[in-house]
Design an enzyme around this catalytic site. Sequence first.
Site, PDB file in Angstrom:
ATOM      1  N   ASP A 124      -1.363  -5.740   8.449  1.00 53.05           N
ATOM      2  CA  ASP A 124      -2.372  -5.643   7.401  1.00 53.05           C
ATOM      3  C   ASP A 124      -2.465  -6.957   6.631  1.00 53.05           C
ATOM      4  O   ASP A 124      -1.486  -7.429   6.047  1.00 53.05           O
ATOM      5  CB  ASP A 124      -2.002  -4.499   6.447  1.00 53.05           C
ATOM      6  CG  ASP A 124      -3.180  -4.064   5.611  1.00 53.05           C
ATOM      7  OD1 ASP A 124      -3.963  -3.238   6.107  1.00 53.05           O
ATOM      8  OD2 ASP A 124      -3.317  -4.553   4.472  1.00 53.05           O
ATOM      9  N   ASP A 126     -15.426  -2.999   9.710  1.00 52.11           N
ATOM     10  CA  ASP A 126     -14.443  -2.065  10.227  1.00 52.11           C
ATOM     11  C   ASP A 126     -13.383  -1.757   9.165  1.00 52.11           C
ATOM     12  O   ASP A 126     -12.955  -2.655   8.429  1.00 52.11           O
ATOM     13  CB  ASP A 126     -13.767  -2.664  11.470  1.00 52.11           C
ATOM     14  CG  ASP A 126     -12.855  -1.690  12.177  1.00 52.11           C
ATOM     15  OD1 ASP A 126     -13.361  -0.675  12.681  1.00 52.11           O
ATOM     16  OD2 ASP A 126     -11.634  -1.937  12.216  1.00 52.11           O
ATOM     17  N   LYS A 171     -12.391   0.975   3.963  1.00 51.37           N
ATOM     18  CA  LYS A 171     -11.632   1.667   2.917  1.00 51.37           C
ATOM     19  C   LYS A 171     -10.175   1.221   2.869  1.00 51.37           C
ATOM     20  O   LYS A 171      -9.452   1.574   1.925  1.00 51.37           O
ATOM     21  CB  LYS A 171     -11.707   3.175   3.118  1.00 51.37           C
ATOM     22  CG  LYS A 171     -10.963   3.717   4.318  1.00 51.37           C
ATOM     23  CD  LYS A 171     -11.045   5.230   4.399  1.00 51.37           C
ATOM     24  CE  LYS A 171     -10.290   5.905   3.282  1.00 51.37           C
ATOM     25  NZ  LYS A 171     -10.268   7.376   3.409  1.00 51.37           N
ATOM     26  N   GLU A 180     -17.298   0.969   7.216  1.00 52.73           N
ATOM     27  CA  GLU A 180     -16.717   2.205   7.732  1.00 52.73           C
ATOM     28  C   GLU A 180     -15.755   2.771   6.687  1.00 52.73           C
ATOM     29  O   GLU A 180     -14.742   2.150   6.367  1.00 52.73           O
ATOM     30  CB  GLU A 180     -15.958   1.942   9.030  1.00 52.73           C
ATOM     31  CG  GLU A 180     -15.264   3.188   9.576  1.00 52.73           C
ATOM     32  CD  GLU A 180     -14.174   2.874  10.588  1.00 52.73           C
ATOM     33  OE1 GLU A 180     -13.854   3.765  11.390  1.00 52.73           O
ATOM     34  OE2 GLU A 180     -13.622   1.755  10.553  1.00 52.73           O
TER      35      GLU A 180
END
Length: 569
Positions: free
Chosen positions: A231, A262, A265, A286
Amino acid sequence: MLHTLFFTFSLFSFALPLVYAATADQWRGRSIYQCVYMTCSHFPNAPIDSSPCPLLESSSTDMLCLKELILTNAHQAAVPGAVAPGTREYRDYFFYSLVEFPSLRENLDYIQDAGFTAVWISPVSQNYEGPTTPYGDAYHGYWIADATKLNSHFGTSDDLKALSADLHRRGMYLMIDVVVNDVMATSTTPDLSTYMFKEQSQYHPYCVIDWSNDTSEEQCWLGDTVVPLPDINTEDPTVVSAFGDWIQSLVQEYDIDGLRIDAAKHVNIDFWPVFCGKAGVFCIGEVFGSDVDDAARFQGPDSLDSILNYPMYDALVDAFTIPGTQNISAVADMIAQSKAKFKDPTLLGNFIENQDVPRWANLSVDPQTLYNAMVFNFMTDGIPIVYYGQEQGFSGNTDPYNREAMWPSKYANTTTYQLITTLNQFRNFLVNNTQWATTPMELLTASPYGIATLKGDVVSIMTNIGSPPQNISVPVYTPYGASTALTNILTCQQWAVGSNGTIDGQYTLGGVPIILYPSDLLQNSGLCGNSDSTTGSSKYTSFAMPARRPITSLLAVILSLLGFLFCFL
């Protein structure tokens, strides 16, 4: 001196590339065809009978099957002599020969002939290169290695520019998927030297997501320990700056009109205004999940222009699939919630299939449920998005089974393809000639058997009863006066409004959708015997849409003209 300064700036300004960007308002009237590479690719000499390997996916078994099918169709001679059987190069030759940018260009007639005015393609960034993982190869484009480099398996920089130029010649928009939340790895301690960001501080530490905690969803890693997705620390100013420079360059270099984001959230929400501001184009994200409150916070000036409407998708599944709950009230409730909670429902992305959910035909055994759900997505608030193969009745379950290859379908002119063509033609007519796209929809009625909506002058009646005829009806009260002549644009049947503005949706012929429009307003639509105002124009000229606005270079051009005038003062 002043003359010299302005003359120099004038020359510099004229040398700048004229880059365009499509606004959210211009995207509102578009309809989008979504492609995942490999699957959308055109492979004209490949075998049509794919029954020996129905998935044609990236697992070793499917790759072997695909290889054998190609070889049995006399493609062995096409293999470069230096590529030895059994090597990775050998496998890559067969696998990636299906997925280049040029092959998608070969299918643009098929897409445009159905009336689509935009194409959404997979991420174009460099993907994982290495041994095949237990989940297959990076055929889909979402396993990012270095975002700043192109995926060479999809084609060259010139190939992507040619695809963009071809779309724009046709009057169509190009939307590219981008991944900024993560990269792909094969361990939780990857070698960072191969990525865009090479410092440990530019990534969040490995942790498993707690799905009840927003911070955890933003900072912990997607994927798993087999294929983890490190991440990226999008709170880091160096990351924010580098991503902004990259996306600005990508958009301008390839004349991109919009971005699909993509895993939006999973990124801190304040990252998006900066990122999309640098991109200068429409951004749709998304936001996976059915919680409308959670989804709605991602649309607005402090976040994204739009999101994919997952809450409505879930409601449509609840309402229309057979077998299923057939809970029409779920859709009626979501219409009300959307009006109350989203900043602009007319910009939301409407879909019933994509690469992350099962195909509709996998959820519902009755094709009429597909037709009714599609009519809802095209004729209500939002931007309709059709996932490749939806028009061909593909029926795969979740990833990877919902990513079937397209070419075995022969690009058939199916009933669904014909319905989409009619829906696009009517919707494009409305967008080009009325204020339909910005007019909020209204719910006219909802019953256990169906739902009716009004958007602009269009009355749409959708039912969940399926194909078998039933002796039931859905009464609808419209704003039209008695005896007003309406036309069902799907059948060209004439309808007369009854007393008190009533219309009855009759289902003695089965659960077909109904779209009614005042007959005297259909002139120049090309529908139901009416002439088409676009007749005689080039097949590569799409429906007349607002011109894309120039960015960055507009000011330069204005100043250059001023500089030119100063030269004569």
